[in-house]
Design a protein around this motif. Structure first.
Motif, PDB file in Angstrom:
ATOM      1  N   VAL A   1     130.893 -16.676 129.399  1.00  0.00           N
ATOM      2  CA  VAL A   1     131.348 -17.109 130.778  1.00  0.00           C
ATOM      3  C   VAL A   1     129.700 -17.162 131.378  1.00  0.00           C
ATOM      4  O   VAL A   1     128.909 -16.295 131.061  1.00  0.00           O
ATOM      5  CB  VAL A   1     132.187 -16.169 131.534  1.00  0.00           C
ATOM      6  CG1 VAL A   1     131.567 -14.729 131.567  1.00  0.00           C
ATOM      7  CG2 VAL A   1     132.838 -16.660 132.654  1.00  0.00           C
ATOM      8  N   GLY A   2     129.820 -18.041 132.732  1.00  0.00           N
ATOM      9  CA  GLY A   2     128.556 -18.113 133.404  1.00  0.00           C
ATOM     10  C   GLY A   2     127.739 -19.030 132.585  1.00  0.00           C
ATOM     11  O   GLY A   2     127.879 -20.299 131.731  1.00  0.00           O
ATOM     12  N   LYS A   3     126.248 -18.813 133.037  1.00  0.00           N
ATOM     13  CA  LYS A   3     125.298 -19.714 132.544  1.00  0.00           C
ATOM     14  C   LYS A   3     124.729 -19.169 131.008  1.00  0.00           C
ATOM     15  O   LYS A   3     124.628 -18.162 130.682  1.00  0.00           O
ATOM     16  CB  LYS A   3     123.990 -19.945 133.417  1.00  0.00           C
ATOM     17  CG  LYS A   3     124.612 -20.156 134.788  1.00  0.00           C
ATOM     18  CD  LYS A   3     125.204 -21.405 135.104  1.00  0.00           C
ATOM     19  CE  LYS A   3     125.335 -21.698 136.558  1.00  0.00           C
ATOM     20  NZ  LYS A   3     126.126 -23.067 136.581  1.00  0.00           N
ATOM     21  N   THR A   4     124.335 -20.233 130.462  1.00  0.00           N
ATOM     22  CA  THR A   4     123.344 -20.093 129.190  1.00  0.00           C
ATOM     23  C   THR A   4     122.015 -19.710 129.651  1.00  0.00           C
ATOM     24  O   THR A   4     121.588 -20.098 130.647  1.00  0.00           O
ATOM     25  CB  THR A   4     123.717 -21.305 128.287  1.00  0.00           C
ATOM     26  OG1 THR A   4     123.061 -22.238 128.668  1.00  0.00           O
ATOM     27  CG2 THR A   4     125.167 -21.297 127.794  1.00  0.00           C
TER      28      THR A   4
ATOM     29  N   GLU B   1     135.405 -13.774 116.959  1.00  0.00           N
ATOM     30  CA  GLU B   1     135.647 -14.728 117.908  1.00  0.00           C
ATOM     31  C   GLU B   1     134.418 -15.050 118.632  1.00  0.00           C
ATOM     32  O   GLU B   1     133.329 -14.135 118.596  1.00  0.00           O
ATOM     33  CB  GLU B   1     136.840 -14.015 118.906  1.00  0.00           C
ATOM     34  CG  GLU B   1     138.100 -14.178 118.205  1.00  0.00           C
ATOM     35  CD  GLU B   1     139.126 -13.367 119.180  1.00  0.00           C
ATOM     36  OE1 GLU B   1     140.359 -13.592 118.732  1.00  0.00           O
ATOM     37  OE2 GLU B   1     138.689 -12.634 120.022  1.00  0.00           O
ATOM     38  N   VAL B   2     134.418 -15.947 119.314  1.00  0.00           N
ATOM     39  CA  VAL B   2     133.236 -16.343 120.341  1.00  0.00           C
ATOM     40  C   VAL B   2     133.718 -16.375 121.759  1.00  0.00           C
ATOM     41  O   VAL B   2     134.750 -17.058 121.788  1.00  0.00           O
ATOM     42  CB  VAL B   2     132.637 -17.507 119.822  1.00  0.00           C
ATOM     43  CG1 VAL B   2     131.268 -17.945 120.795  1.00  0.00           C
ATOM     44  CG2 VAL B   2     132.167 -17.638 118.516  1.00  0.00           C
ATOM     45  N   ALA B   3     132.914 -15.927 122.610  1.00  0.00           N
ATOM     46  CA  ALA B   3     133.505 -16.060 124.058  1.00  0.00           C
ATOM     47  C   ALA B   3     132.179 -16.223 124.979  1.00  0.00           C
ATOM     48  O   ALA B   3     131.121 -15.473 124.669  1.00  0.00           O
ATOM     49  CB  ALA B   3     134.374 -15.100 124.402  1.00  0.00           C
TER      50      ALA B   3
ATOM     51  N   GLY C   1     125.355 -14.657 133.288  1.00  0.00           N
ATOM     52  CA  GLY C   1     126.025 -14.951 132.083  1.00  0.00           C
ATOM     53  C   GLY C   1     126.285 -13.947 131.002  1.00  0.00           C
ATOM     54  O   GLY C   1     125.330 -13.184 130.966  1.00  0.00           O
ATOM     55  N   VAL C   2     127.191 -14.243 130.651  1.00  0.00           N
ATOM     56  CA  VAL C   2     127.571 -13.295 129.167  1.00  0.00           C
ATOM     57  C   VAL C   2     128.154 -13.820 128.000  1.00  0.00           C
ATOM     58  O   VAL C   2     129.137 -14.793 128.287  1.00  0.00           O
ATOM     59  CB  VAL C   2     128.503 -12.167 129.675  1.00  0.00           C
ATOM     60  CG1 VAL C   2     129.019 -11.290 128.446  1.00  0.00           C
ATOM     61  CG2 VAL C   2     128.170 -11.254 130.840  1.00  0.00           C
ATOM     62  N   HIS C   3     127.473 -13.817 126.750  1.00  0.00           N
ATOM     63  CA  HIS C   3     127.731 -14.235 125.454  1.00  0.00           C
ATOM     64  C   HIS C   3     128.177 -13.629 124.576  1.00  0.00           C
ATOM     65  O   HIS C   3     127.497 -12.579 124.266  1.00  0.00           O
ATOM     66  CB  HIS C   3     126.804 -15.456 125.537  1.00  0.00           C
ATOM     67  CG  HIS C   3     126.391 -16.154 126.487  1.00  0.00           C
ATOM     68  ND1 HIS C   3     126.882 -17.342 126.551  1.00  0.00           N
ATOM     69  CD2 HIS C   3     125.420 -16.023 127.653  1.00  0.00           C
ATOM     70  CE1 HIS C   3     126.309 -17.952 127.884  1.00  0.00           C
ATOM     71  NE2 HIS C   3     125.656 -17.062 128.379  1.00  0.00           N
TER      72      HIS C   3
ATOM     73  N   PHE D   1     127.205  -9.862 118.415  1.00  0.00           N
ATOM     74  CA  PHE D   1     126.309  -9.253 119.293  1.00  0.00           C
ATOM     75  C   PHE D   1     126.941  -9.564 120.847  1.00  0.00           C
ATOM     76  O   PHE D   1     127.909 -10.383 120.724  1.00  0.00           O
ATOM     77  CB  PHE D   1     124.914  -9.743 119.442  1.00  0.00           C
ATOM     78  CG  PHE D   1     124.677 -11.248 119.586  1.00  0.00           C
ATOM     79  CD1 PHE D   1     124.943 -11.774 120.908  1.00  0.00           C
ATOM     80  CD2 PHE D   1     124.660 -12.196 118.666  1.00  0.00           C
ATOM     81  CE1 PHE D   1     124.734 -13.035 121.091  1.00  0.00           C
ATOM     82  CE2 PHE D   1     124.632 -13.492 118.681  1.00  0.00           C
ATOM     83  CZ  PHE D   1     124.178 -13.951 120.163  1.00  0.00           C
ATOM     84  N   VAL D   2     126.699  -8.926 121.753  1.00  0.00           N
ATOM     85  CA  VAL D   2     126.720  -9.304 123.237  1.00  0.00           C
ATOM     86  C   VAL D   2     125.584  -9.552 123.901  1.00  0.00           C
ATOM     87  O   VAL D   2     124.477  -8.773 123.685  1.00  0.00           O
ATOM     88  CB  VAL D   2     127.632  -8.081 123.979  1.00  0.00           C
ATOM     89  CG1 VAL D   2     127.584  -8.498 125.500  1.00  0.00           C
ATOM     90  CG2 VAL D   2     128.779  -7.924 123.231  1.00  0.00           C
TER      91      VAL D   2
END
Length: 466
Positions: free
Chosen positions: A359-362, A355-357, A409-411, A395-396
């Motif tokens: 929130v916030g800024k890139t 999965e991909v998730a 931001g968190v990706h 990855f996180v």
């Protein structure tokens, strides 16, 4: 009949708005043109697509991964009609749950097309041709969206299809051509790839999921490519033609060379458009923007003060959970409360596997805004939980302000990213620092440890397990 609140549309935004209004003491009604409640999300979107994603994931695991876990089975066979039947049952149960909520909260349901007579009256045109007019002190537009297409494409809804038809195909495609490398195209492409179809994704931009962080896009493409999905980025589609059971797509690549693709089905997945057909906005002078979206202010009000609009029919991300939040906010404003919604903290999710998730800024957002930031990244491969389950891809990534350490931001790409991202959303709601996240004790072994480690990497550059 007179109501305090009338909601037009019963999708996630609409039915939640009606429920919240009723909870706050308002007499509410909801109007839905289709026979079942729940809108796109529950009937031909989020819920059925996740049902097929889960079913196809089970099959893919049985074929590809059971043996490495010491589970020896004969080669699994697909009963595709049974899979589609299960999906339909999930949808039926879920939409039935919405009907239960309407009854529980004493919300009147009108089946038919709702259209404005004036600012306080809505006509309900029923399927039998009769109509009824109801009155509402406040009205919420929650009519959602429909799949978009390109001007030169004729959707026959048999071989040249949208996501709606892709959820109820009579067979597994031999070669599915997907125009558009966004969320919907990748999710449905994943379903059919797992079930044995060849899948080619043709994307105009130079990366898939173009609105997400570049590292996320690269990782997802790498992983899906490993699973067998073919990608053709920087390809502008110029024509889509069907002859019998064959569909031909022509596209021009970045070198100006025309490329031809042939398949038995073509999924046109180039976004969605606000749906206001037949709503009669012109009867009350409600303004729409150049994209056909209903214009609203910060309180979700249209230019007609007692009429509100929420969800896909207004600006912003077309996400069910965004619509739900706006439904709550609209109902609470009508009830005299002062709620808020932080659009920066609405997570975006892609239900492929991994999965991909986010929130916030890139990173690009921060660069464009001139914000000094630091980035921490941690590989899922380094987690004991990931190695135990075999889900080592992804990855996180944590982005934090260089000066204050606030998480910006968190990706995430990885197993259960859709659930993991909410830890980041909660942290950012309370303006936590990367150090805050890094110092929280996380259970071991869990996927969530990657969030802790990435936060520590962003904070002091020294993750403990990398």
């Amino acid at each position: 009949m007179k109501y305090d609140v009338i909601v037009i549309g019963s999708g996630p935004g609409g039915y939640i708005a009606a429920v919240r209004a009723s909870q706050l003491g308002k007499k509410a009604a909801i109007i839905e043109k289709y026979a079942t409640l729940g809108g796109t999300c529950l009937n031909v979107g989020c819920i059925p697509s996740k049902a097929l994603l889960d079913s196809s994931h089970h099959y893919y695991d049985a074929v590809k991964h059971f043996e490495e876990h010491g589970i020896l089975v004969d080669k699994p066979k697909i009963d595709f009609p049974k899979m589609v039947e299960r999906k339909a049952k999930v949808v039926e149960q879920t939409t039935g749950g919405i009907k239960y909520l309407m009854d529980k909260n004493k919300i009147d349901v009108y089946e038919g097309l709702g259209s404005f007579v004036d600012a306080t009256h809505v006509k309900v045109t029923k399927n039998d041709g009769t109509d009824e007019t109801i009155e509402g002190t406040d009205i919420i537009i929650a009519t959602g969206s429909k799949p978009s297409t390109l001007p030169f494409i004729t959707l026959d809804k048999e071989r040249i299809i949208t996501s709606t038809e892709a959820l109820k195909l009579p067979e597994i495609p031999k070669h599915l051509l997907v125009i558009g490398g966004g969320v919907i195209g990748l999710e449905l492409g994943s379903v059919y790839k797992r079930l044995g179809a060849d899948v080619s994704v043709i994307e105009y931009m130079d990366k898939i999921v173009p609105g997400m962080d570049t590292d996320v896009s690269k990782e997802l493409q790498k992983v899906l490519k490993k699973q067998g999905v073919k990608f053709f980025t920087s390809h502008g589609v110029s024509s889509v033609e069907r002859k019998g059971d064959e569909v031909t797509v022509k596209a021009t690549n970045k070198k100006g060379v025309e490329v031809e693709f042939k398949g038995d089905y073509c999924l046109v997945s180039v976004g969605r458009r606000a749906y206001t057909d037949g709503l009669g906005l012109e009867n009350v002078g409600i303004k729409v923007n150049e994209r056909g979206q209903v214009e609203i202010n910060d309180h979700l009000q249209t230019n007609v003060s007692n009429i509100y609009a929420i969800g896909d029919v207004v600006k912003g991300a077309m996400l069910a959970h965004k619509a739900e939040e706006e439904g709550v906010v609209a109902a609470e404003i009508i009830a005299g409360q002062k709620p808020h919604i932080d659009y920066n903290l609405i997570p975006g999710i892609v239900y492929t596997w991994p999965e991909v998730a986010a929130v916030g800024k890139t990173e690009q957002d921060l660069k464009d805004a001139g914000v000094e930031y630091k980035a921490g990244k941690f590989s899922m491969r380094a987690l004991g939980r990931s190695r135990a389950s075999g889900d080592i891809d992804g990855f996180v990534k944590v982005l934090a302000d260089k000066n204050t350490d606030e998480v910006l931001g968190v990706h995430i790409v990885g197993a259960r990213a859709a659930d993991l991202i909410m830890e980041a959303a909660v942290a950012m709601e309370y303006r936590a620092s990367a150090e805050d996240l890094a110092r929280i004790c996380h259970g071991h072994p869990t996927y969530s440890e990657a969030v802790k480690e990435a936060a520590k990497s962003a904070w002091d550059g020294m993750p403990l397990n990398a």
